[in-house]
Design an enzyme around this catalytic site. Structure first.
Site, PDB file in Angstrom:
ATOM      1  N   ASP A   1      -7.313   3.710  11.509  1.00  0.00           N
ATOM      2  CA  ASP A   1      -6.945   3.202  10.187  1.00  0.00           C
ATOM      3  C   ASP A   1      -8.155   3.450   9.296  1.00  0.00           C
ATOM      4  OD1 ASP A   1      -5.130   2.035   8.482  1.00  0.00           O
ATOM      5  OD2 ASP A   1      -4.725   0.369   9.854  1.00  0.00           O
TER       6      ASP A   1
ATOM      7  N   ASP B   1     -11.378  -1.199  14.268  1.00  0.00           N
ATOM      8  CA  ASP B   1     -11.869  -1.050  12.891  1.00  0.00           C
ATOM      9  C   ASP B   1     -13.338  -1.462  12.771  1.00  0.00           C
ATOM     10  OD1 ASP B   1      -9.389  -0.198  11.896  1.00  0.00           O
ATOM     11  OD2 ASP B   1      -8.683  -2.271  11.750  1.00  0.00           O
TER      12      ASP B   1
ATOM     13  N   ARG C   1       0.835  -1.206   0.000  1.00  0.00           N
ATOM     14  CA  ARG C   1       0.000   0.000   0.000  1.00  0.00           C
ATOM     15  C   ARG C   1       0.861   1.244   0.000  1.00  0.00           C
ATOM     16  NH1 ARG C   1      -4.525  -0.415   4.126  1.00  0.00           N
ATOM     17  NH2 ARG C   1      -5.464  -1.490   2.350  1.00  0.00           N
ATOM     18  N   TYR C   2       1.879   1.256   0.816  1.00  0.00           N
ATOM     19  CA  TYR C   2       2.773   2.406   0.914  1.00  0.00           C
ATOM     20  C   TYR C   2       4.043   2.103   0.107  1.00  0.00           C
ATOM     21  CZ  TYR C   2      -0.297   3.111   4.928  1.00  0.00           C
ATOM     22  OH  TYR C   2      -1.404   3.248   5.733  1.00  0.00           O
TER      23      TYR C   2
ATOM     24  N   LYS D   1      -3.323   5.270   7.976  1.00  0.00           N
ATOM     25  CA  LYS D   1      -3.456   5.629   9.391  1.00  0.00           C
ATOM     26  C   LYS D   1      -3.449   7.150   9.582  1.00  0.00           C
ATOM     27  CE  LYS D   1      -1.049   1.513  10.980  1.00  0.00           C
ATOM     28  NZ  LYS D   1      -0.694   1.034   9.635  1.00  0.00           N
TER      29      LYS D   1
ATOM     30  N   CYS E   1     -10.706  -8.973  16.065  1.00  0.00           N
ATOM     31  CA  CYS E   1      -9.696  -9.048  14.999  1.00  0.00           C
ATOM     32  C   CYS E   1     -10.162  -8.385  13.695  1.00  0.00           C
ATOM     33  CB  CYS E   1      -9.370 -10.510  14.728  1.00  0.00           C
ATOM     34  SG  CYS E   1      -8.137 -10.723  13.442  1.00  0.00           S
TER      35      CYS E   1
ATOM     36  N   CYS F   1      -3.888 -18.359  14.461  1.00  0.00           N
ATOM     37  CA  CYS F   1      -3.493 -17.624  15.669  1.00  0.00           C
ATOM     38  C   CYS F   1      -3.794 -18.506  16.875  1.00  0.00           C
ATOM     39  CB  CYS F   1      -4.306 -16.345  15.811  1.00  0.00           C
ATOM     40  SG  CYS F   1      -3.931 -15.126  14.556  1.00  0.00           S
TER      41      CYS F   1
ATOM     42  N   CYS G   1      -8.868 -13.439  18.576  1.00  0.00           N
ATOM     43  CA  CYS G   1      -9.337 -12.250  19.305  1.00  0.00           C
ATOM     44  C   CYS G   1     -10.668 -11.819  18.696  1.00  0.00           C
ATOM     45  CB  CYS G   1      -8.325 -11.119  19.173  1.00  0.00           C
ATOM     46  SG  CYS G   1      -6.639 -11.667  19.498  1.00  0.00           S
TER      47      CYS G   1
ATOM     48  N   ARG H   1       7.083   0.121   2.070  1.00  0.00           N
ATOM     49  CA  ARG H   1       6.895  -1.014   2.962  1.00  0.00           C
ATOM     50  C   ARG H   1       5.801  -1.951   2.458  1.00  0.00           C
ATOM     51  NH1 ARG H   1       5.452   3.802   4.875  1.00  0.00           N
ATOM     52  NH2 ARG H   1       3.521   4.100   6.059  1.00  0.00           N
TER      53      ARG H   1
ATOM     54  N   ARG I   1      -8.965  -9.118  10.831  1.00  0.00           N
ATOM     55  CA  ARG I   1      -8.965 -10.131   9.757  1.00  0.00           C
ATOM     56  C   ARG I   1      -9.862 -11.314  10.108  1.00  0.00           C
ATOM     57  NH1 ARG I   1      -3.013  -8.903   9.565  1.00  0.00           N
ATOM     58  NH2 ARG I   1      -2.965  -7.053   8.259  1.00  0.00           N
TER      59      ARG I   1
HETATM   60  S1  SF4 Z   1      -5.916  -9.693  16.397  1.00  0.00           S
HETATM   61 FE1  SF4 Z   1      -6.381 -11.245  14.828  1.00  0.00          FE
HETATM   62  S2  SF4 Z   1      -4.415 -11.571  13.768  1.00  0.00           S
HETATM   63 FE2  SF4 Z   1      -3.984 -10.554  15.720  1.00  0.00          FE
HETATM   64  S3  SF4 Z   1      -3.552 -12.244  17.128  1.00  0.00           S
HETATM   65 FE3  SF4 Z   1      -5.718 -11.729  17.357  1.00  0.00          FE
HETATM   66  S4  SF4 Z   1      -6.777 -13.114  15.956  1.00  0.00           S
HETATM   67 FE4  SF4 Z   1      -4.630 -13.129  15.387  1.00  0.00          FE
END
Ligand code: SF4
Length: 464
Positions: free
Chosen positions: A380, A343, A162-163, A387, A182, A175, A179, A166, A184
């Protein structure tokens, strides 16, 4: 073809290691461990989080040698509501609801992270991050699956550019803890994949061809779910690319499974510096002696550790919670770097806070504690806008010559700007007749040219 990373459970399990108590719900929350404070705790020191002792409530019969084996922790993640109900009181109705949630958004918690949760507190800040909520479904129409539009900037599978300078490499979607907030979350349904060698080679080839790339971020899912050998293979090849200056690793292992940050991993990372590691503590209770040791090992291996927390309703959305978190991070040599606005991800609406909450938190911290303890509050932007840092407005008025500012106590100050310097002004052009040299001077500085009677470039005098 994707390579499955996790071997079937039966290939790994030692005879005695897959032991869970039948139920631990009826035990006392504050039950002391038998004869010691923590796995590695010094009896004379208070651990940053006392709740590490709660391991003994549910996993007291697991020997330290097994408990500290990250592979055991990983293999024994709690991934079903039935298993979860052995540790956390859940009514039959709640179990039915959560089963529905996990059909869309799966569950995964390491025994270590689970042991930090107070099972009797429905508002426990660690519980909210790891245990599903029916609100993920009932408020599920809010938000979008890919708010940062990462798919649009995915130039080869797994590589987001994107940038200009980087790139982001996503090596896996696995994972240890899923979480609930998350970004994603959309990837969870894909069932656990790791980039194939061919996909990794395609990403490296792209980086080799784009010489503007000086910063490679390895993220996930969590890249540290890969073996140290596999990681070394990838990191060493990135390090061979001459224009790549730094490598960054995004991982939550120091928080959810700190045993993973072992000597083997740290020794490997130490060979390929500069490597920076960004982790994701959200609450002071996550700063356990094990987490502190993991971060210490990284720092001693030459890997600086920064923290990127996410602002979450009911978890860390107060000045007190953030201050306690950031003070705790500094004590374990982790720099509070970003505080992210959560997000607009589908299934996370119940955890999001209004933007003003984040700005008020920063206002409540700035000046009241050391600047090192104050993270940058960042949003973001949707559609890949990037950001944007947000902070309270301290400039009340501004003219060319002066600013009116308030400090953290609300007191008003006037601040005089310096007089303009020559390079900041739009020039007044003066033609020196002797040799047609053009001399530029700022407007309004009070300077005058004295060209004398016989103008000559050598004789130009500037007077105030
Ligand atoms: S926020 Fe998402 S990518 Fe990051 S550790 Fe938790 S589940 Fe995994």
């Amino acid at each position: 073809m994707k390579t499955p990373m996790v071997k079937p459970k039966s290939q790994f399990i030692h005879k005695s290691e897959n032991r869970y108590p039948e139920s631990c719900n009826n035990k006392e929350v504050n039950e002391e461990p038998p004869g010691e404070l923590g796995i590695s705790g010094n009896a004379d020191e208070e651990p940053p989080s006392k709740t590490v002792r709660d391991r003994y409530r549910c996993f007291g019969d697991i020997p330290n040698s097994i408990w500290n084996d990250w592979k055991w922790q990983f293999r024994n993640r709690i991934t079903s509501i039935e298993k979860l109900a052995q540790f956390i009181p859940l009514s039959t109705g709640e179990q039915a609801q959560l089963r529905l949630v996990t059909m869309r958004y799966p569950l995964s918690i390491t025994p270590y992270y689970l042991s930090l949760i107070n099972p009797h507190d429905p508002d426990d800040p660690i519980r909210k991050q790891a245990i599903p909520s029916i609100l993920e479904m009932t408020m599920g129409s809010m938000g979008v699956e890919d708010p940062l539009d990462e798919k649009r900037d995915s130039v080869v599978p797994g590589l987001v550019h994107r940038y200009p300078d980087r790139v982001l490499i996503v090596l896996t979607d696995i994972c240890p803890v899923l979480c609930r907030h998350c970004t994603r979350k959309r990837e969870w349904r894909n069932g656990g994949w790791v980039r194939t060698p061919a996909e990794v080679e395609a990403m490296l080839s792209y980086i080799r061809q784009h010489k503007a790339i000086r910063d490679v971020i390895i993220s996930g899912g969590d890249p540290l779910t890969l073996s140290a050998r596999r990681l070394e293979d990838i990191i060493s090849r990135i390090r061979e690319i001459r224009h790549v200056e730094i490598i960054r690793i995004g991982t939550r292992f120091p928080v959810v499974l700190p045993q993973r940050i072992d000597h083997e991993l740290c020794a490997m990372l130490a060979k390929y510096g500069p490597i920076w590691l960004n982790t994701h503590f959200n609450h002071a209770r996550e700063i356990t002696p094990q987490a502190a040791e993991a971060c210490d090992r990284l720092v001693r291996s030459g890997v600086p550790v920064n923290n990127q927390s996410v602002l979450l309703r009911g978890v860390n959305d107060s000045v007190e919670a953030q201050t306690e978190l950031c003070h705790g991070l500094l004590r374990i040599k982790v720099r509070p770097y970003y505080l992210f606005q959560c997000d607009e991800v589908q299934g996370t609406e119940h955890l999001r806070t209004p933007l003003e909450v984040g700005m008020k938190i920063i206002e409540g911290m700035r000046g009241h504690t050391s600047g090192l303890a104050v993270p940058i509050f960042v949003i973001d932007l949707p559609q890949g806008g990037g950001k944007v840092p947000l902070q309270p407005n301290y400039v009340l008025a501004q003219t060319e010559d002066e600013l009116v500012l308030r400090n953290y106590q609300g007191r008003i100050f006037h601040y005089r700007n310096p007089i303009k310097h020559a390079h900041e002004e739009s020039p007044a052009e003066v033609l020196c007749p002797a040799d047609s040299v053009t001399v530029s001077m700022p407007h309004g500085t009070g300077y005058k040219f004295d060209l004398g009677e016989a103008p000559n470039a050598d004789r130009v005098v500037v007077r105030s």
